[in-house]
Design a protein around this motif. Structure first.
Motif, PDB file in Angstrom:
ATOM      1  N   ALA A  22      28.425  -9.366   6.593  1.00 57.49           N
ATOM      2  CA  ALA A  22      29.455  -9.176   7.610  1.00 57.49           C
ATOM      3  C   ALA A  22      30.053 -10.496   8.056  1.00 57.49           C
ATOM      4  O   ALA A  22      31.267 -10.625   8.221  1.00 57.49           O
ATOM      5  N   LEU A  23      29.201 -11.512   8.223  1.00 58.34           N
ATOM      6  CA  LEU A  23      29.687 -12.815   8.650  1.00 58.34           C
ATOM      7  C   LEU A  23      30.576 -13.444   7.578  1.00 58.34           C
ATOM      8  O   LEU A  23      31.639 -13.983   7.867  1.00 58.34           O
ATOM      9  N   GLY A  24      30.150 -13.366   6.328  1.00 57.11           N
ATOM     10  CA  GLY A  24      30.918 -13.977   5.252  1.00 57.11           C
ATOM     11  C   GLY A  24      32.250 -13.314   4.996  1.00 57.11           C
ATOM     12  O   GLY A  24      33.225 -13.976   4.649  1.00 57.11           O
ATOM     13  N   LEU A  25      32.322 -12.000   5.180  1.00 60.67           N
ATOM     14  CA  LEU A  25      33.555 -11.266   4.889  1.00 60.67           C
ATOM     15  C   LEU A  25      34.569 -11.330   6.020  1.00 60.67           C
ATOM     16  O   LEU A  25      35.775 -11.280   5.788  1.00 60.67           O
ATOM     17  N   THR A  26      34.086 -11.412   7.259  1.00 59.45           N
ATOM     18  CA  THR A  26      35.001 -11.354   8.398  1.00 59.45           C
ATOM     19  C   THR A  26      35.032 -12.622   9.230  1.00 59.45           C
ATOM     20  O   THR A  26      35.933 -12.801  10.045  1.00 59.45           O
ATOM     21  N   GLY A  27      34.052 -13.516   9.043  1.00 55.19           N
ATOM     22  CA  GLY A  27      33.980 -14.713   9.870  1.00 55.19           C
ATOM     23  C   GLY A  27      33.413 -14.456  11.241  1.00 55.19           C
ATOM     24  O   GLY A  27      33.220 -15.365  12.036  1.00 55.19           O
ATOM     25  N   ALA A  78      44.267 -14.913   6.583  1.00 53.90           N
ATOM     26  CA  ALA A  78      42.927 -14.430   6.922  1.00 53.90           C
ATOM     27  C   ALA A  78      41.836 -15.276   6.284  1.00 53.90           C
ATOM     28  O   ALA A  78      40.820 -15.586   6.922  1.00 53.90           O
ATOM     29  N   LYS A  79      42.007 -15.658   5.028  1.00 48.75           N
ATOM     30  CA  LYS A  79      40.949 -16.401   4.339  1.00 48.75           C
ATOM     31  C   LYS A  79      40.759 -17.790   4.940  1.00 48.75           C
ATOM     32  O   LYS A  79      39.619 -18.251   5.113  1.00 48.75           O
ATOM     33  N   SER A  80      41.852 -18.482   5.286  1.00 50.56           N
ATOM     34  CA  SER A  80      41.728 -19.786   5.931  1.00 50.56           C
ATOM     35  C   SER A  80      41.161 -19.655   7.339  1.00 50.56           C
ATOM     36  O   SER A  80      40.381 -20.500   7.786  1.00 50.56           O
ATOM     37  N   THR A  81      41.563 -18.607   8.038  1.00 49.45           N
ATOM     38  CA  THR A  81      41.026 -18.359   9.373  1.00 49.45           C
ATOM     39  C   THR A  81      39.518 -18.167   9.319  1.00 49.45           C
ATOM     40  O   THR A  81      38.766 -18.743  10.122  1.00 49.45           O
ATOM     41  N   ILE A  82      39.055 -17.362   8.379  1.00 52.88           N
ATOM     42  CA  ILE A  82      37.622 -17.087   8.270  1.00 52.88           C
ATOM     43  C   ILE A  82      36.856 -18.348   7.881  1.00 52.88           C
ATOM     44  O   ILE A  82      35.827 -18.677   8.488  1.00 52.88           O
ATOM     45  N   SER A  83      37.351 -19.090   6.896  1.00 53.59           N
ATOM     46  CA  SER A  83      36.668 -20.303   6.450  1.00 53.59           C
ATOM     47  C   SER A  83      36.605 -21.347   7.566  1.00 53.59           C
ATOM     48  O   SER A  83      35.571 -21.992   7.778  1.00 53.59           O
ATOM     49  N   THR A  84      37.712 -21.527   8.280  1.00 51.88           N
ATOM     50  CA  THR A  84      37.736 -22.485   9.378  1.00 51.88           C
ATOM     51  C   THR A  84      36.814 -22.044  10.501  1.00 51.88           C
ATOM     52  O   THR A  84      36.095 -22.860  11.092  1.00 51.88           O
ATOM     53  N   SER A  85      36.808 -20.748  10.792  1.00 49.23           N
ATOM     54  CA  SER A  85      35.910 -20.219  11.826  1.00 49.23           C
ATOM     55  C   SER A  85      34.457 -20.435  11.452  1.00 49.23           C
ATOM     56  O   SER A  85      33.622 -20.780  12.303  1.00 49.23           O
ATOM     57  N   LEU A  86      34.118 -20.240  10.181  1.00 55.49           N
ATOM     58  CA  LEU A  86      32.745 -20.453   9.737  1.00 55.49           C
ATOM     59  C   LEU A  86      32.323 -21.907   9.947  1.00 55.49           C
ATOM     60  O   LEU A  86      31.173 -22.181  10.326  1.00 55.49           O
ATOM     61  N   ALA A  87      33.233 -22.839   9.703  1.00 56.80           N
ATOM     62  CA  ALA A  87      32.915 -24.249   9.925  1.00 56.80           C
ATOM     63  C   ALA A  87      32.635 -24.519  11.400  1.00 56.80           C
ATOM     64  O   ALA A  87      31.680 -25.228  11.749  1.00 56.80           O
ATOM     65  N   LEU A  94      32.533 -11.796  -2.913  1.00 52.58           N
ATOM     66  CA  LEU A  94      33.381 -10.613  -2.743  1.00 52.58           C
ATOM     67  C   LEU A  94      34.700 -10.926  -2.049  1.00 52.58           C
ATOM     68  O   LEU A  94      35.688 -10.214  -2.238  1.00 52.58           O
ATOM     69  N   SER A  95      34.728 -11.980  -1.237  1.00 52.59           N
ATOM     70  CA  SER A  95      35.879 -12.215  -0.360  1.00 52.59           C
ATOM     71  C   SER A  95      37.193 -12.390  -1.113  1.00 52.59           C
ATOM     72  O   SER A  95      38.254 -11.990  -0.624  1.00 52.59           O
ATOM     73  N   SER A  96      37.144 -13.003  -2.294  1.00 48.04           N
ATOM     74  CA  SER A  96      38.386 -13.249  -3.038  1.00 48.04           C
ATOM     75  C   SER A  96      39.000 -11.966  -3.581  1.00 48.04           C
ATOM     76  O   SER A  96      40.162 -11.953  -3.997  1.00 48.04           O
ATOM     77  N   TRP A  97      38.246 -10.884  -3.565  1.00 47.27           N
ATOM     78  CA  TRP A  97      38.735  -9.613  -4.096  1.00 47.27           C
ATOM     79  C   TRP A  97      39.289  -8.696  -3.002  1.00 47.27           C
ATOM     80  O   TRP A  97      39.808  -7.625  -3.294  1.00 47.27           O
ATOM     81  N   LEU A  98      39.192  -9.128  -1.743  1.00 40.01           N
ATOM     82  CA  LEU A  98      39.566  -8.261  -0.631  1.00 40.01           C
ATOM     83  C   LEU A  98      40.839  -8.761   0.035  1.00 40.01           C
ATOM     84  O   LEU A  98      41.067  -9.963   0.152  1.00 40.01           O
ATOM     85  N   SER A  99      41.652  -7.834   0.520  1.00 38.80           N
ATOM     86  CA  SER A  99      42.936  -8.179   1.129  1.00 38.80           C
ATOM     87  C   SER A  99      42.759  -8.615   2.579  1.00 38.80           C
ATOM     88  O   SER A  99      41.741  -8.331   3.220  1.00 38.80           O
ATOM     89  N   PHE A 113      42.317  -5.603   4.883  1.00 41.31           N
ATOM     90  CA  PHE A 113      40.968  -5.044   4.832  1.00 41.31           C
ATOM     91  C   PHE A 113      40.007  -5.883   5.661  1.00 41.31           C
ATOM     92  O   PHE A 113      39.158  -5.351   6.390  1.00 41.31           O
ATOM     93  N   LEU A 114      40.129  -7.210   5.570  1.00 36.35           N
ATOM     94  CA  LEU A 114      39.238  -8.091   6.311  1.00 36.35           C
ATOM     95  C   LEU A 114      39.447  -7.946   7.819  1.00 36.35           C
ATOM     96  O   LEU A 114      38.487  -7.923   8.593  1.00 36.35           O
ATOM     97  N   GLN A 115      40.710  -7.847   8.240  1.00 38.01           N
ATOM     98  CA  GLN A 115      40.988  -7.680   9.665  1.00 38.01           C
ATOM     99  C   GLN A 115      40.455  -6.352  10.183  1.00 38.01           C
ATOM    100  O   GLN A 115      39.833  -6.284  11.249  1.00 38.01           O
ATOM    101  N   MET A 116      40.703  -5.276   9.440  1.00 34.69           N
ATOM    102  CA  MET A 116      40.219  -3.973   9.872  1.00 34.69           C
ATOM    103  C   MET A 116      38.695  -3.918   9.859  1.00 34.69           C
ATOM    104  O   MET A 116      38.076  -3.284  10.727  1.00 34.69           O
ATOM    105  N   SER A 117      38.087  -4.601   8.904  1.00 34.22           N
ATOM    106  CA  SER A 117      36.624  -4.656   8.845  1.00 34.22           C
ATOM    107  C   SER A 117      36.070  -5.312  10.101  1.00 34.22           C
ATOM    108  O   SER A 117      35.078  -4.846  10.678  1.00 34.22           O
ATOM    109  N   PHE A 118      36.714  -6.399  10.520  1.00 33.41           N
ATOM    110  CA  PHE A 118      36.261  -7.052  11.742  1.00 33.41           C
ATOM    111  C   PHE A 118      36.391  -6.121  12.943  1.00 33.41           C
ATOM    112  O   PHE A 118      35.491  -6.026  13.782  1.00 33.41           O
TER     113      PHE A 118
END
Length: 272
Positions: A14-19, A185-194, A235-240, A243-248
């Motif tokens: 969950a953390l990796g997919l949504t940040g 979304a992908k940059s947001t999640i990666s930056t948030s993880l940092a 998995l993250s590179s395969w998801l839109s 999808f990531l926003q709704m998952s969160f």
């Protein structure tokens, strides 16, 4: 051991997919392993911090982390995390659970509404203009005083919530960065993880220095969350983005429900 591993892998995924899937760590430990909230917080922070660090390294490798922004937010977060720890001691656990659950529901509903109503370019001008915008050629922020103050404030609030609730602050970071910047979304999640990795590390040191102990079940949970993060990054590179926003948003509702259920139906009063 098996149950601890399953819970840890789920939180890591969950953390990796949504940040922001770290919001499930404390409910998972409290409800699944019957830990008290004070016992669960340091374990959750370590699991979230280590897993987020791995995700951030992967983001740096893929050049999706805005590292200057992450460092700014982390510094502000580490500065305010001690205040959050002190505030947590002033409130009964039931009040903290109520505040946390209300925030989760609010953020989740806001994301869902924003996804249903997609504003036009004209709607984004004026008051709704993004405080932080990126250079389309490089993907890096165009720094201004407005952007600096915005990201610093986001990091500070995240650190405050990390200290109070022991959840890494990702549930606030992700929607706040999306709201006030034009990062995808992908940059947001990666930056948030940092940011989560850095703030969690600072908070963990303070909690452990105060005498917190990590039991064996917590060690298994932490290790499994790292495994979950590895799978999530694959998995993250395969998801839109949608999808990531709704998952969160769905995870936020689930976490709120778990916390409220644990507070009023499952947790005995002596565990709070």
């Amino acid at each position: 051991m098996i149950f601890e591993v399953l819970l840890g892998v789920g939180v890591g995924l969950a953390l990796g997919l949504t940040g922001s899937g770290g919001i499930l760590a404390v409910p998972a430990l409290a409800l699944g392993l019957h830990m008290s909230i004070p016992e669960a917080m340091p374990i959750a922070l370590i699991a979230i911090g280590v897993a987020a660090f791995i995700g951030a390294i992967d983001g740096l490798r893929k050049k999706t982390v805005r590292y200057k922004a992450a460092l700014l937010m982390a510094i502000a977060g580490v500065m305010l995390a001690p205040l959050g720890i002190k505030l947590a001691l002033l409130f009964p656990a039931a009040v903290l659970v109520g505040i946390f659950s209300a925030l989760l529901v609010f953020i989740s509903l806001r994301i869902m509404i924003q996804m249903l109503y997609r504003p036009s370019r004209a709607d984004l001008q004026g008051f709704f203009e993004k405080n932080c915008v990126t250079n389309p050629a490089t993907g890096k922020f165009r720094w201004s005083q407005r952007c600096f103050l915005t990201l610093g404030s986001i990091g500070g609030v995240s650190g405050l919530l990390t200290g109070m609730l022991g959840v890494g602050g990702g549930f606030f970071l992700v929607p706040a960065i999306r709201q006030y910047s034009d990062l995808n979304a992908k940059s947001t999640i990666s930056t948030s993880l940092a940011v989560i990795a850095l703030v969690s590390a600072g908070t963990v040191l303070q909690v452990l220095s105060a005498g917190a102990v990590i039991p064996q079940a917590g060690v298994w949970f932490i290790a499994a969350s790292i495994v979950g993060m590895f799978f999530a990054r694959l998995l993250s590179s395969w998801l839109s983005d949608d999808f990531l926003q709704m998952s969160f948003a769905m995870l936020a509702l689930v976490a709120a429900g778990l916390l409220l259920h644990g507070q009023f139906f499952s947790m005995p009063s002596d565990t709070l």
